[in-house]
Design an enzyme around this catalytic site. Structure first.
Site, PDB file in Angstrom:
ATOM      1  NE  ARG A 166     120.397  96.854  86.870  1.00  0.00           N
ATOM      2  CZ  ARG A 166     119.750  96.386  85.805  1.00  0.00           C
ATOM      3  NH1 ARG A 166     118.990  97.193  85.081  1.00  0.00           N
ATOM      4  NH2 ARG A 166     119.851  95.113  85.463  1.00  0.00           N
ATOM      5  CG  ASP A 192     113.805  99.229  86.997  1.00  0.00           C
ATOM      6  OD1 ASP A 192     114.684  99.714  86.265  1.00  0.00           O
ATOM      7  OD2 ASP A 192     113.386  98.062  86.887  1.00  0.00           O
TER       8      ASP A 192
END
Length: 308
Positions: free
Chosen positions: A185, A132
């Site tokens: 992402r 992330d």
């Protein structure tokens, strides 16, 4: 709305309120729309339920900025248990980890060792680790770590990264990552950043999101387009049509508890959809960032609390 966004981001850093909220029954009830539960079994149950609707998942054990190496290793152990469960239960799921939860602030080498072990486990389990993206002080370190792990041939289909469209540097970062064929992402971004680092206006963020999504969709690499914004979804669909992109060569990604109707509609249209499912006791900062992204969620939560 910008004032509310700033207020919720400030609240996400309020430690006394965080401690109170995470320990209170009312706080947990408020967060339950966006957080699957406190335990591993809770998130696995949620993943299985949405898989029955044709939706994949990313599992996230909530927590940031550990203070000791032991805490970092404990956080990693939770992920190892998730990876074992994903394989054993044949879930269409992967995991998402934050470097600060893996000890980055304590020792970058420790974080690298821990994340490398998770990627090795994901290779063995036939799944994937998404690293992330946190605030801008961690951007370059996150990219460097993912690139080093991705450079190992066995890892290349098993590790990826998140890029935030509101950062001015993201177009350059995507070009670098695509040269390595790294899976990305793309999201808008949920941290408070100065104007010289991030676009301050929503319109500029949206424009950059659409531009970067088009680059990803036509790259030949499997990426995630992470948004609940229907304008961004329409723009993505338009690119799919204009550029003749196979809908199965990317996925829309959304958050647990947000726009479930839209998630199901996209699946019905033939698109791949993955939902990010967080769990754990340290839910408060995540919850506040969701409110910062969309302050209207406050009204939604209040109505549901009254119904109960």
């Amino acid at each position: 709305m910008p004032i509310l966004r700033s207020a919720f981001i400030a609240l996400s850093r309020n430690q006394p309120l965080r401690k109170f909220s995470e320990r209170s029954t009312v706080g947990r009830r408020m967060s339950s729309r966006f957080v699957a539960g406190m335990e591993i079994e809770d998130v696995l149950h949620a993943a299985a339920a949405i898989q029955n609707q044709g939706i994949a998942s990313t599992l996230d054990s909530l927590g940031e900025n550990v203070s000791t190496p032991e805490e970092a290793r404990h956080s990693a152990e939770i992920y190892h248990r998730l990876l074992d469960a994903i394989q054993a239960r044949r879930l269409n799921a992967n995991v998402s980890v934050k470097l600060t939860q893996m000890g980055m602030d304590l020792d970058p080498q420790l974080a690298h060792e821990i994340v490398s072990g998770l990627v090795d486990h994901a290779v063995a389990a036939g799944t994937f680790v998404r690293v992330d993206m946190e605030g801008s002080p961690y951007t370059q370190a996150t990219i460097d770590m993912v690139r080093s792990l991705h450079a190992i041939a066995a890892n290349r289909e098993h590790v990826g990264i998140v890029i935030q469209a509101y950062l001015r540097r993201s177009e350059r970062d995507i070009a670098t990552l695509l040269a390595d064929h790294t899976r990305i992402r793309l999201c808008k971004g949920a941290y408070q950043e100065p104007a010289d680092i991030a676009f301050p206006q929503k319109s500029d963020v949206d424009t950059n999101f659409v531009r970067l999504a088009r680059v990803l969709l036509t790259s030949g690499v499997y990426h995630g387009i992470a948004t609940h914004d229907e304008a961004m979804i329409r723009a993505t669909k338009q690119c799919v049509r204009e550029c003749q992109v196979d809908p199965k060569t990317f996925e829309f990604q959304m958050l647990y508890g947000v726009r479930r109707d839209l998630q199901r509609a996209l699946v019905a249209e033939g698109f791949n959809v993955r939902v990010y499912i967080p769990f754990g006791a340290e839910w408060y900062p995540y919850f506040m960032r969701r409110l910062a992204e969309r302050p209207a969620n406050v009204i939604f939560i209040a109505k549901n609390m009254l119904k109960q």
